[in-house]
Design a protein around this motif. Structure first.
Motif, PDB file in Angstrom:
ATOM      1  N   SER B 385       0.826  -1.201   0.000  1.00 59.50           N
ATOM      2  CA  SER B 385       0.000   0.000   0.000  1.00 59.50           C
ATOM      3  C   SER B 385       0.863   1.254   0.000  1.00 59.50           C
ATOM      4  CB  SER B 385      -0.917   0.019   1.225  1.00 59.50           C
ATOM      5  OG  SER B 385      -1.784  -1.074   1.154  1.00 59.50           O
ATOM      6  N   ALA B 386       1.944   1.223   0.772  1.00 60.86           N
ATOM      7  CA  ALA B 386       2.813   2.389   0.841  1.00 60.86           C
ATOM      8  C   ALA B 386       3.433   2.673  -0.522  1.00 60.86           C
ATOM      9  CB  ALA B 386       3.909   2.185   1.883  1.00 60.86           C
ATOM     10  N   ALA B 387       3.882   1.614  -1.210  1.00 60.58           N
ATOM     11  CA  ALA B 387       4.486   1.796  -2.531  1.00 60.58           C
ATOM     12  C   ALA B 387       3.448   2.340  -3.508  1.00 60.58           C
ATOM     13  CB  ALA B 387       5.050   0.483  -3.042  1.00 60.58           C
ATOM     14  N   THR B 388       2.203   1.845  -3.397  1.00 61.50           N
ATOM     15  CA  THR B 388       1.135   2.357  -4.261  1.00 61.50           C
ATOM     16  C   THR B 388       0.924   3.844  -4.020  1.00 61.50           C
ATOM     17  OG1 THR B 388       0.126   0.214  -3.927  1.00 61.50           O
ATOM     18  CG2 THR B 388      -1.180   1.854  -5.064  1.00 61.50           C
ATOM     19  N   LEU B 389       0.954   4.227  -2.733  1.00 59.77           N
ATOM     20  CA  LEU B 389       0.781   5.647  -2.411  1.00 59.77           C
ATOM     21  C   LEU B 389       1.888   6.482  -3.043  1.00 59.77           C
ATOM     22  CD1 LEU B 389      -0.348   6.140   1.280  1.00 59.77           C
ATOM     23  CD2 LEU B 389      -1.615   6.503  -0.825  1.00 59.77           C
ATOM     24  N   VAL B 390       3.124   5.970  -2.959  1.00 56.61           N
ATOM     25  CA  VAL B 390       4.243   6.692  -3.561  1.00 56.61           C
ATOM     26  C   VAL B 390       4.007   6.843  -5.065  1.00 56.61           C
ATOM     27  CG1 VAL B 390       6.711   6.613  -4.073  1.00 56.61           C
ATOM     28  CG2 VAL B 390       5.895   5.977  -1.804  1.00 56.61           C
ATOM     29  N   PHE B 393       1.366   9.389  -5.655  1.00 53.93           N
ATOM     30  CA  PHE B 393       1.929  10.716  -5.363  1.00 53.93           C
ATOM     31  C   PHE B 393       2.763  11.217  -6.545  1.00 53.93           C
ATOM     32  CE2 PHE B 393       5.439  13.238  -3.546  1.00 53.93           C
ATOM     33  CZ  PHE B 393       4.699  14.288  -3.037  1.00 53.93           C
ATOM     34  N   LEU B 394       3.603  10.334  -7.088  1.00 54.86           N
ATOM     35  CA  LEU B 394       4.431  10.744  -8.231  1.00 54.86           C
ATOM     36  C   LEU B 394       3.564  11.071  -9.444  1.00 54.86           C
ATOM     37  CD1 LEU B 394       7.436   8.286  -7.910  1.00 54.86           C
ATOM     38  CD2 LEU B 394       7.437  10.743  -7.490  1.00 54.86           C
ATOM     39  N   LEU B 395       2.500  10.277  -9.642  1.00 51.85           N
ATOM     40  CA  LEU B 395       1.610  10.542 -10.775  1.00 51.85           C
ATOM     41  C   LEU B 395       0.913  11.888 -10.613  1.00 51.85           C
ATOM     42  CD1 LEU B 395       0.075   7.040 -11.479  1.00 51.85           C
ATOM     43  CD2 LEU B 395       1.572   8.375 -12.948  1.00 51.85           C
ATOM     44  N   ILE B 396       0.544  12.205  -9.359  1.00 53.80           N
ATOM     45  CA  ILE B 396      -0.093  13.504  -9.113  1.00 53.80           C
ATOM     46  C   ILE B 396       0.884  14.620  -9.479  1.00 53.80           C
ATOM     47  CG2 ILE B 396      -0.892  15.060  -7.289  1.00 53.80           C
ATOM     48  CD1 ILE B 396      -2.233  12.647  -5.993  1.00 53.80           C
ATOM     49  N   ILE B 397       2.159  14.440  -9.103  1.00 59.06           N
ATOM     50  CA  ILE B 397       3.154  15.463  -9.440  1.00 59.06           C
ATOM     51  C   ILE B 397       3.263  15.614 -10.955  1.00 59.06           C
ATOM     52  CG2 ILE B 397       5.631  15.965  -9.424  1.00 59.06           C
ATOM     53  CD1 ILE B 397       5.750  14.984  -6.623  1.00 59.06           C
ATOM     54  N   ILE B 398       3.296  14.486 -11.670  1.00 60.05           N
ATOM     55  CA  ILE B 398       3.402  14.544 -13.137  1.00 60.05           C
ATOM     56  C   ILE B 398       2.199  15.284 -13.723  1.00 60.05           C
ATOM     57  CG2 ILE B 398       3.377  13.149 -15.234  1.00 60.05           C
ATOM     58  CD1 ILE B 398       4.995  11.063 -13.764  1.00 60.05           C
ATOM     59  N   ASN B 399       1.003  14.938 -13.233  1.00 54.80           N
ATOM     60  CA  ASN B 399      -0.185  15.588 -13.776  1.00 54.80           C
ATOM     61  C   ASN B 399      -0.238  17.064 -13.417  1.00 54.80           C
ATOM     62  OD1 ASN B 399      -1.357  13.461 -15.183  1.00 54.80           O
ATOM     63  ND2 ASN B 399      -2.096  12.559 -13.287  1.00 54.80           N
ATOM     64  N   LEU B 400       0.263  17.389 -12.229  1.00 58.65           N
ATOM     65  CA  LEU B 400       0.323  18.793 -11.815  1.00 58.65           C
ATOM     66  C   LEU B 400       1.233  19.561 -12.765  1.00 58.65           C
ATOM     67  CD1 LEU B 400      -1.183  19.733  -9.347  1.00 58.65           C
ATOM     68  CD2 LEU B 400       0.988  19.949  -8.159  1.00 58.65           C
ATOM     69  N   ALA B 401       2.345  18.912 -13.136  1.00 59.29           N
ATOM     70  CA  ALA B 401       3.263  19.544 -14.092  1.00 59.29           C
ATOM     71  C   ALA B 401       2.529  19.825 -15.397  1.00 59.29           C
ATOM     72  CB  ALA B 401       4.468  18.637 -14.345  1.00 59.29           C
ATOM     73  N   ALA B 402       1.672  18.871 -15.804  1.00 60.53           N
ATOM     74  CA  ALA B 402       0.908  19.068 -17.042  1.00 60.53           C
ATOM     75  C   ALA B 402       0.032  20.303 -16.938  1.00 60.53           C
ATOM     76  CB  ALA B 402       0.056  17.835 -17.328  1.00 60.53           C
ATOM     77  N   VAL B 403      -0.664  20.434 -15.805  1.00 58.70           N
ATOM     78  CA  VAL B 403      -1.564  21.570 -15.624  1.00 58.70           C
ATOM     79  C   VAL B 403      -0.784  22.880 -15.650  1.00 58.70           C
ATOM     80  CG1 VAL B 403      -3.144  22.680 -14.010  1.00 58.70           C
ATOM     81  CG2 VAL B 403      -3.229  20.216 -14.332  1.00 58.70           C
ATOM     82  N   ILE B 404       0.352  22.893 -14.935  1.00 58.63           N
ATOM     83  CA  ILE B 404       1.137  24.128 -14.858  1.00 58.63           C
ATOM     84  C   ILE B 404       1.675  24.515 -16.233  1.00 58.63           C
ATOM     85  CG2 ILE B 404       3.272  25.112 -13.933  1.00 58.63           C
ATOM     86  CD1 ILE B 404       2.675  23.479 -11.368  1.00 58.63           C
ATOM     87  N   LEU B 405       2.229  23.532 -16.954  1.00 58.95           N
ATOM     88  CA  LEU B 405       2.766  23.823 -18.289  1.00 58.95           C
ATOM     89  C   LEU B 405       1.667  24.329 -19.209  1.00 58.95           C
ATOM     90  CD1 LEU B 405       5.186  20.838 -18.859  1.00 58.95           C
ATOM     91  CD2 LEU B 405       5.772  23.240 -18.612  1.00 58.95           C
ATOM     92  N   ARG B 406       0.500  23.732 -19.095  1.00 58.56           N
ATOM     93  CA  ARG B 406      -0.614  24.128 -19.932  1.00 58.56           C
ATOM     94  C   ARG B 406      -0.972  25.587 -19.684  1.00 58.56           C
ATOM     95  NH1 ARG B 406      -4.647  20.781 -22.175  1.00 58.56           N
ATOM     96  NH2 ARG B 406      -5.988  22.210 -23.232  1.00 58.56           N
ATOM     97  N   LYS B 407      -1.065  25.933 -18.395  1.00 56.28           N
ATOM     98  CA  LYS B 407      -1.394  27.317 -18.028  1.00 56.28           C
ATOM     99  C   LYS B 407      -0.340  28.267 -18.553  1.00 56.28           C
ATOM    100  CE  LYS B 407      -4.984  27.698 -15.056  1.00 56.28           C
ATOM    101  NZ  LYS B 407      -5.173  26.973 -13.827  1.00 56.28           N
ATOM    102  N   LYS B 408       0.929  27.848 -18.432  1.00 53.94           N
ATOM    103  CA  LYS B 408       2.026  28.734 -18.759  1.00 53.94           C
ATOM    104  C   LYS B 408       2.072  29.061 -20.245  1.00 53.94           C
ATOM    105  CE  LYS B 408       6.931  29.288 -18.226  1.00 53.94           C
ATOM    106  NZ  LYS B 408       8.204  28.610 -18.158  1.00 53.94           N
TER     107      LYS B 408
END
Lengths: 270, 413
Positions: B385-390, B393-408
């Motif tokens: 479960s902990a590894a899944t959470l990690v 978490f990493l996928l959320i960071i990747i998707n967040l990067a997508a949102v930020i780049l899109r806005k930029k």
């Protein structure tokens, strides 16, 4: 009814002018796939005056206009035959560089289409592209001169860094004109430049066209006969892909030779 | 007449309200599911973030040894024996030792190597319990089971309770989880190896698939002649996007490993295989965003005298960039969470060392989750479960990067 043979069409109409013939089109046929859009059109356009192309929708006037700067090349299914000469040079000759050709022929479109860049960059784009101006001050000067000539400078001289798309419709269209004249073309093609504008903006553009004709040869497609009468010296009437009549604007509107032309300009038709 | 219109209006309004409700309901269901998944994962992973251990006194003062010839295993064993076990036979002592993590020797080695001045001193060192003892402190033990079926026998339970009564037992945050590679021992197994493996793999994927994908999309969209061949290529690209990922794994195995002789289990091969999978996604996304650029911009640029290439690079590409980046990142995120093709090219291997280069044997985070979920030790349940959470978490960071780049890079029309 005109059957489209060469004898029926007088390349320069009855019009006699001191101006030189700049664009000479002979027997131009245009096809979109199997569909023929222009039938054997022969038309001469004189230097430093405004020629308007009128006619009902779908009559081929825009198609004809886009032949003059080879914008039809972009459409895959489009094929053109006949002969179009500018300054005696065949523009469909395979040796012609289309990019160079278009730098000599500016175009303004129906819908204002400024680039999503700043006002300054919109105007500076052409000169930069052709490497005509590299000096920064000179570029500033060029942008200012183009905007002044397009009658836009006073309104937006403090907003040069704002995106061109933030201007009003009329301002955007004049920005597009400024962008076109910034590359010092000989000819400016206008495809219904006022159809998306209100009467006040239209009046401004028409005024501008009148001023521009001292330096440029202008070909304008318009749906408004009043506009054609106001701004142009010569008018060509198209119908269903045929050039029906061409001549002095006054003659076309006062005493057209052809019945169809008369029906159209008096508003009984089209 | 007007009555008719009124009843029509009422009908339309209620239909609109119903539709709105359906939309909200489905959104709520989706959100609830998300919350349930994340919270159950989080709840189940809590035990993985802590470890029990005790501070063991290490006597190095009366021994005359140098750093090179320390037998750490023996050192730990000897010092553990100093604790009061009450054992007098070998079997009992062995059982007592079994309560402590076999990784303690390595940790002691690391401590001493980091600080050689400890040699010749007495100091205390926190050592972990083994996973069974750890679970005993976390969850207790079911005493109703017969002793032979329990993981710990009565004597071991007595010892563990004894430690607790003496106040020796200490609970600490498990840094192992984030700083170690995989291990057979749950208490020292960590996700770092898998995370690094995943990042190396995805970097290769990005380097290969982004330029190739974007360039082929540009070519197909703006330059390719419209004929049967381009139509055929287009259909095939769309088909490739729908091919199950495991097929790409088979292809990678046959092509990269068997034919080109690339190393097995390496992020290099993993990245190549995942790029095969990501390429069609990037091509399709890029073409779609190029198509969505208003044609008037293209005409405007052409009319000023821009060449076809200048139109693409100065106008179409900047305008399409947000869409291209979003598509690429979505493709990469999918590749990041992919395990099936990696299984086939050997990235499912048990890799303890943290990979240092693109050709080192490595595993990826989703494969690590799969490996741990498959392990018999109970302590791996929480680790999974902990590894899944990690991973999430990493996928959320990747998707967040997508949102930020899109806005930029979003242009205003």
């Amino acid at each position: 009814m005109v059957d489209g043979t060469e004898n029926d069409i007088k390349p320069n109409g009855n019009y006699s002018s001191d101006n030189n013939l700049l664009i000479d089109c002979k027997n131009v046929d245009v096809f979109y796939g199997d569909k023929q859009a222009l039938y054997n059109v022969s038309l001469g356009i004189n230097e430093k005056e405004v020629t308007s192309l009128i006619g009902p929708s779908g009559c081929g006037k825009s198609t004809f206009l886009r032949c003059l700067n080879r914008m039809n090349d972009v459409i895959d299914s489009c094929s053109i035959s006949g002969n179009i000469k500018i300054n005696g040079e065949d523009i469909y000759n395979p040796h012609i560089d289309v990019v160079e050709l278009r730098s000599r022929i500016g175009m303004v479109f129906q819908k204002p289409n400024p680039f999503p860049k700043s006002v300054f960059d919109n105007v500076a784009y052409g000169p930069r592209l052709h490497g005509k101006i590299t000096d920064k001050d000179e570029m500033h000067h060029k942008v200012e001169a183009s905007l002044v000539r397009a009658g836009l400078w006073d309104e937006i001289k403090d907003r040069l860094n704002e995106p061109g798309t933030s201007l009003s419709g009329g301002q955007q269209q004049r920005l597009c004109i400024a962008r076109a004249i910034a590359v010092d073309p000989e000819i400016i093609l206008m495809d219904e430049p006022c159809s998306a504008l209100d009467p006040i903006a239209t009046a401004k553009i028409e005024e501008l066209i009148d001023e521009l004709k001292t330096n440029y040869t202008i070909v304008i497609v318009t749906h408004s006969m009043q506009q054609a009468a106001r701004v142009s010296q010569r008018t060509a009437f198209f119908h269903l892909g045929n050039l029906i009549e061409v001549g002095d604007t006054e003659n076309i509107f006062r005493s057209p030779e052809n019945e169809q032309t008369e029906a159209y300009v008096t508003g009984r038709y089209g | 007449m007007s009555k008719n219109i009124n009843s029509m209006m009422l009908k339309r309004q209620s239909a609109e309200k119903r539709f709105r409700f359906y939309g909200q309901a489905s959104l709520a269901i989706a959100l609830i599911m998300l919350v349930v998944i994340i919270s159950s994962m989080t709840y189940r992973s809590i035990p993985a973030f802590t470890n029990y251990g005790l501070n063991l006194n290490i006597n190095l003062s009366n021994e005359n040894i140098s750093q090179d010839n320390i037998n750490y295993r023996r050192l730990v064993r000897d010092n553990i024996s100093l604790l009061d076990s009450g054992c007098d036979d070998r079997k009992c002592r062995k059982e007592f030792l079994r309560l402590f993590s076999s990784g303690a020797a390595y940790e002691l080695r690391d401590t001493i190597e980091n600080d050689p001045s400890l040699i010749g001193k007495d100091f205390s060192k926190f050592i972990l319990f083994s996973d069974d003892a750890d679970l005993f402190y976390k969850f207790g033990i079911d005493n109703s089971l017969p002793e032979s079926e329990r993981r710990l026998n009565d004597r071991e339970i007595t010892w563990l309770n004894g430690f607790k009564e003496l106040g020796l037992v200490e609970k600490r945050f498990s840094t192992n989880l984030f700083t170690n590679g995989d291990s057979r021992e749950p208490e020292i197994a960590g996700v770092l190896g898998a995370v690094i493996g995943s990042l190396l793999t995805i970097l290769i994927t990005l380097i290969i698939s982004f330029p190739i994908g974007v360039l082929s999309a540009i070519y197909l969209e703006s330059f390719a002649p419209k004929n049967k061949l381009t139509d055929f290529i287009e259909v095939n690209i769309n088909n490739l996007a729908a091919v199950p990922s495991i097929v790409f794994g088979l292809l990678g195995l046959a092509l990269f490993i068997n034919f080109f002789g690339m190393p097995r289990s390496a992020p290099l091969v993993g990245g190549c295989v995942l790029s095969l999978m990501t390429l069609p996604v990037i091509i399709i996304a890029t073409r779609a965003s190029l198509q969505s650029v208003p044609p008037s911009i293209r005409e405007a640029a052409l009319a000023v005298g821009a060449s076809e290439m200048q139109v693409v690079f100065q106008h179409l590409l900047p305008a399409a960039l947000p869409g291209i980046l979003t598509g690429t990142i979505i493709g990469l995120a999918r590749a990041f969470g992919e395990s099936a093709p990696l299984l086939l090219i050997g990235m499912v291997a048990f890799v303890v060392d943290i990979p240092g280069s693109f050709t080192d044997p490595a595993t990826a985070l989703p494969v690590q989750v799969y490996l741990w979920a498959d392990s018999p030790e109970r302590a791996f349940v929480a680790k999974t479960s902990a590894a899944t959470l990690v991973l999430i978490f990493l996928l959320i960071i990747i998707n967040l990067a997508a949102v930020i780049l899109r806005k930029k890079y979003q242009l205003k029309w």
